[in-house]
Design a protein around this motif. Structure first.
Motif, PDB file in Angstrom:
ATOM      1  N   SER A   1      35.421  81.518 -29.857  1.00 13.39           N
ATOM      2  CA  SER A   1      36.578  82.231 -29.346  1.00 13.39           C
ATOM      3  C   SER A   1      37.247  81.404 -28.264  1.00 13.39           C
ATOM      4  CB  SER A   1      36.180  83.587 -28.765  1.00 13.39           C
ATOM      5  OG  SER A   1      35.370  83.409 -27.628  1.00 13.39           O
ATOM      6  N   LEU A   2      38.547  81.591 -28.078  1.00 10.53           N
ATOM      7  CA  LEU A   2      39.318  80.838 -27.112  1.00 10.53           C
ATOM      8  C   LEU A   2      40.208  81.819 -26.372  1.00 10.53           C
ATOM      9  CD1 LEU A   2      40.367  78.147 -25.941  1.00 10.53           C
ATOM     10  CD2 LEU A   2      42.011  78.112 -27.811  1.00 10.53           C
ATOM     11  N   GLN A   3      39.863  82.111 -25.112  1.00 14.57           N
ATOM     12  CA  GLN A   3      40.636  83.037 -24.301  1.00 14.57           C
ATOM     13  C   GLN A   3      40.906  84.331 -25.072  1.00 14.57           C
ATOM     14  OE1 GLN A   3      44.016  80.500 -23.226  1.00 14.57           O
ATOM     15  NE2 GLN A   3      43.151  80.351 -21.188  1.00 14.57           N
ATOM     16  N   GLY A   4      39.857  84.866 -25.709  1.00 16.97           N
ATOM     17  CA  GLY A   4      39.976  86.122 -26.422  1.00 16.97           C
ATOM     18  C   GLY A   4      40.451  85.998 -27.849  1.00 16.97           C
ATOM     19  N   ARG A   5      40.785  84.785 -28.318  1.00 10.39           N
ATOM     20  CA  ARG A   5      41.245  84.581 -29.691  1.00 10.39           C
ATOM     21  C   ARG A   5      40.093  84.037 -30.519  1.00 10.39           C
ATOM     22  NH1 ARG A   5      45.503  80.263 -29.072  1.00 10.39           N
ATOM     23  NH2 ARG A   5      45.644  80.460 -31.329  1.00 10.39           N
ATOM     24  N   ASP A   6      39.839  84.671 -31.659  1.00 13.79           N
ATOM     25  CA  ASP A   6      38.778  84.224 -32.548  1.00 13.79           C
ATOM     26  C   ASP A   6      39.359  83.279 -33.592  1.00 13.79           C
ATOM     27  OD1 ASP A   6      36.902  85.776 -31.258  1.00 13.79           O
ATOM     28  OD2 ASP A   6      37.361  87.528 -32.486  1.00 13.79           O
ATOM     29  N   GLY A   7      38.496  82.424 -34.107  1.00 19.45           N
ATOM     30  CA  GLY A   7      38.945  81.503 -35.131  1.00 19.45           C
ATOM     31  C   GLY A   7      37.768  80.783 -35.761  1.00 19.45           C
ATOM     32  N   VAL A   8      38.080  79.867 -36.672  1.00 18.07           N
ATOM     33  CA  VAL A   8      37.084  79.091 -37.390  1.00 18.07           C
ATOM     34  C   VAL A   8      37.417  77.616 -37.240  1.00 18.07           C
ATOM     35  CG1 VAL A   8      36.078  78.589 -39.646  1.00 18.07           C
ATOM     36  CG2 VAL A   8      36.706  80.935 -39.066  1.00 18.07           C
ATOM     37  N   SER A   9      36.394  76.800 -36.996  1.00 19.89           N
ATOM     38  CA  SER A   9      36.571  75.356 -36.891  1.00 19.89           C
ATOM     39  C   SER A   9      35.757  74.658 -37.979  1.00 19.89           C
ATOM     40  CB  SER A   9      36.113  74.841 -35.527  1.00 19.89           C
ATOM     41  OG  SER A   9      36.958  75.282 -34.500  1.00 19.89           O
ATOM     42  N   LEU A  10      36.319  73.606 -38.524  1.00 22.88           N
ATOM     43  CA  LEU A  10      35.626  72.744 -39.472  1.00 22.88           C
ATOM     44  C   LEU A  10      35.564  71.354 -38.874  1.00 22.88           C
ATOM     45  CD1 LEU A  10      34.390  72.103 -42.261  1.00 22.88           C
ATOM     46  CD2 LEU A  10      36.722  71.615 -43.056  1.00 22.88           C
ATOM     47  N   ARG A  11      34.348  70.812 -38.793  1.00 23.92           N
ATOM     48  CA  ARG A  11      34.161  69.469 -38.234  1.00 23.92           C
ATOM     49  C   ARG A  11      33.500  68.575 -39.264  1.00 23.92           C
ATOM     50  NH1 ARG A  11      31.235  67.937 -32.467  1.00 23.92           N
ATOM     51  NH2 ARG A  11      31.875  65.735 -32.427  1.00 23.92           N
ATOM     52  N   ILE A  12      34.073  67.401 -39.465  1.00 27.17           N
ATOM     53  CA  ILE A  12      33.515  66.408 -40.373  1.00 27.17           C
ATOM     54  C   ILE A  12      33.251  65.147 -39.555  1.00 27.17           C
ATOM     55  CG2 ILE A  12      33.878  65.025 -42.439  1.00 27.17           C
ATOM     56  CD1 ILE A  12      35.807  67.196 -43.401  1.00 27.17           C
ATOM     57  N   ARG A  13      31.999  64.723 -39.533  1.00 31.49           N
ATOM     58  CA  ARG A  13      31.601  63.545 -38.769  1.00 31.49           C
ATOM     59  C   ARG A  13      30.784  62.651 -39.699  1.00 31.49           C
ATOM     60  NH1 ARG A  13      27.326  64.333 -34.099  1.00 31.49           N
ATOM     61  NH2 ARG A  13      26.040  64.227 -35.953  1.00 31.49           N
ATOM     62  N   PRO A  14      31.450  61.802 -40.488  1.00 24.21           N
ATOM     63  CA  PRO A  14      30.741  61.069 -41.535  1.00 24.21           C
ATOM     64  C   PRO A  14      29.685  60.106 -41.020  1.00 24.21           C
ATOM     65  CG  PRO A  14      33.123  61.004 -41.872  1.00 24.21           C
ATOM     66  CD  PRO A  14      32.891  61.541 -40.498  1.00 24.21           C
ATOM     67  N   ALA A  15      29.802  59.611 -39.818  1.00 26.74           N
ATOM     68  CA  ALA A  15      28.920  58.512 -39.424  1.00 26.74           C
ATOM     69  C   ALA A  15      28.089  58.831 -38.196  1.00 26.74           C
ATOM     70  CB  ALA A  15      29.728  57.241 -39.184  1.00 26.74           C
ATOM     71  N   TYR A  16      26.821  58.710 -38.385  1.00 27.65           N
ATOM     72  CA  TYR A  16      25.822  58.397 -37.395  1.00 27.65           C
ATOM     73  C   TYR A  16      25.365  59.584 -36.555  1.00 27.65           C
ATOM     74  CZ  TYR A  16      27.431  53.993 -39.257  1.00 27.65           C
ATOM     75  OH  TYR A  16      27.819  53.006 -40.095  1.00 27.65           O
ATOM     76  N   TYR A  17      25.423  59.572 -35.241  1.00 29.04           N
ATOM     77  CA  TYR A  17      24.663  60.530 -34.458  1.00 29.04           C
ATOM     78  C   TYR A  17      25.329  60.772 -33.105  1.00 29.04           C
ATOM     79  CZ  TYR A  17      23.080  56.085 -32.500  1.00 29.04           C
ATOM     80  OH  TYR A  17      23.037  54.841 -31.957  1.00 29.04           O
ATOM     81  N   ASP A  18      24.870  61.845 -32.408  1.00 34.88           N
ATOM     82  CA  ASP A  18      25.272  62.051 -31.023  1.00 34.88           C
ATOM     83  C   ASP A  18      24.034  62.272 -30.169  1.00 34.88           C
ATOM     84  OD1 ASP A  18      24.463  64.713 -31.290  1.00 34.88           O
ATOM     85  OD2 ASP A  18      26.503  65.494 -31.429  1.00 34.88           O
ATOM     86  N   ALA A  19      24.248  62.577 -28.881  1.00 34.02           N
ATOM     87  CA  ALA A  19      23.133  62.620 -27.941  1.00 34.02           C
ATOM     88  C   ALA A  19      22.146  63.742 -28.227  1.00 34.02           C
ATOM     89  CB  ALA A  19      23.677  62.764 -26.516  1.00 34.02           C
ATOM     90  N   LEU A  20      22.555  64.759 -28.984  1.00 28.90           N
ATOM     91  CA  LEU A  20      21.675  65.899 -29.234  1.00 28.90           C
ATOM     92  C   LEU A  20      20.968  65.827 -30.578  1.00 28.90           C
ATOM     93  CD1 LEU A  20      23.798  68.894 -27.847  1.00 28.90           C
ATOM     94  CD2 LEU A  20      22.211  67.365 -26.656  1.00 28.90           C
ATOM     95  N   ASP A  21      21.340  64.896 -31.413  1.00 29.78           N
ATOM     96  CA  ASP A  21      20.664  64.754 -32.703  1.00 29.78           C
ATOM     97  C   ASP A  21      19.218  64.317 -32.499  1.00 29.78           C
ATOM     98  OD1 ASP A  21      22.875  65.477 -34.176  1.00 29.78           O
ATOM     99  OD2 ASP A  21      23.590  63.423 -34.384  1.00 29.78           O
ATOM    100  N   SER A  22      18.410  64.512 -33.523  1.00 27.40           N
ATOM    101  CA  SER A  22      17.024  64.065 -33.470  1.00 27.40           C
ATOM    102  C   SER A  22      16.952  62.588 -33.123  1.00 27.40           C
ATOM    103  CB  SER A  22      16.336  64.313 -34.813  1.00 27.40           C
ATOM    104  OG  SER A  22      15.063  63.728 -34.841  1.00 27.40           O
ATOM    105  N   SER A  23      16.080  62.225 -32.183  1.00 29.52           N
ATOM    106  CA  SER A  23      16.046  60.848 -31.684  1.00 29.52           C
ATOM    107  C   SER A  23      15.104  59.938 -32.479  1.00 29.52           C
ATOM    108  CB  SER A  23      15.610  60.840 -30.213  1.00 29.52           C
ATOM    109  OG  SER A  23      14.312  61.397 -30.081  1.00 29.52           O
ATOM    110  N   VAL A  24      14.625  60.403 -33.619  1.00 28.99           N
ATOM    111  CA  VAL A  24      13.662  59.610 -34.385  1.00 28.99           C
ATOM    112  C   VAL A  24      14.264  58.286 -34.847  1.00 28.99           C
ATOM    113  CG1 VAL A  24      12.288  59.562 -36.487  1.00 28.99           C
ATOM    114  CG2 VAL A  24      12.395  61.657 -35.127  1.00 28.99           C
ATOM    115  N   SER A  25      15.512  58.296 -35.278  1.00 27.83           N
ATOM    116  CA  SER A  25      16.093  57.111 -35.895  1.00 27.83           C
ATOM    117  C   SER A  25      17.228  56.494 -35.081  1.00 27.83           C
ATOM    118  CB  SER A  25      16.607  57.458 -37.296  1.00 27.83           C
ATOM    119  OG  SER A  25      17.587  58.487 -37.226  1.00 27.83           O
ATOM    120  N   HIS A  26      17.383  56.864 -33.820  1.00 26.41           N
ATOM    121  CA  HIS A  26      18.433  56.262 -33.008  1.00 26.41           C
ATOM    122  C   HIS A  26      18.035  56.242 -31.547  1.00 26.41           C
ATOM    123  CE1 HIS A  26      20.015  59.951 -31.069  1.00 26.41           C
ATOM    124  NE2 HIS A  26      19.803  60.547 -32.223  1.00 26.41           N
TER     125      HIS A  26
END
Length: 201
Positions: A1-26
């Motif tokens: 929600s954003l300031q009382g407005r509801d919605g849907v988000s779609l995220r596509i991240r084709p490559a690799y990892y971020d700081a919260l992903d499992s750290s086994v392979s990075h």
């Protein structure tokens, strides 16, 4: 929600990892992403929120404590982003870079601080350049939950919005090897909370 407005988000991240992903392979606490795209659907409108070409956060947390293991870290990124959550007509091209230090802290967490800035389109009075300092804490609880808190203070040069504070929190639950659930909260002029489910392939 954003300031009382509801919605849907779609995220596509084709490559690799971020700081919260499992750290086994990075590298733990680091990020490497390419073509990271976020699209929102709110009030029957489809809107692009982000199209990052790449973002790299390289963290050396000085775990060993040996001479030369200084904890040097850096960030580099390029893409199209919104100026703050929920804004309209506010996408800007931005090139960002930071340097800093990271180190292990209490209860298995990692803390760090950066100094840097960004060059961007001059839109809505924000100017073409801002400098910033930022700090963060990364940690985990058990094997399946990880989190990050981040604070950023920006100074916009030749802008009608000189000072800007950005706060964010992310929590990630690893549901299985291929699935996770995330809670993201952001404050930057407006407040936003997003609960998402993601699949890796």
């Amino acid at each position: 929600s954003l300031q009382g407005r509801d919605g849907v988000s779609l995220r596509i991240r084709p490559a690799y990892y971020d700081a919260l992903d499992s750290s086994v392979s990075h590298v733990p606490n680091s990020e490497l992403s390419m073509v990271d795209i976020i699209v929102d659907v709110r009030d029957s409108e489809v809107r692009l929120r982000q199209a990052r070409l790449f973002r790299v956060e390289a963290v050396n947390s000085a775990v060993s404590g040996l001479p030369g293991d200084s904890g040097h870290s850096w960030i580099l990124g390029l893409g199209v982003v919104e100026q703050y959550p929920g804004c309209t007509d506010c996408l800007v091209s931005r090139f960002e870079g930071d340097v800093g230090r990271s180190k292990p802290a209490f209860l298995g967490t990692t803390v760090g601080a950066y100094i840097g800035g960004a060059v961007q389109d001059n839109r809505n009075g924000y100017g073409n350049l801002f400098a910033r300092i930022s700090t963060y804490i990364n940690g985990s609880i058990g094997d399946r939950f990880s989190f990050q808190g981040r604070y950023e203070s920006r100074y916009h040069i030749e802008s009608t919005h000189e000072f800007e504070d950005v706060l964010s929190f992310q929590g990630r639950w690893e549901l299985s090897r291929d699935w996770d659930m995330r809670l993201e909260m952001r404050k930057n002029r407006s407040h936003e909370a997003v609960l998402s489910v993601g699949r890796y392939w």
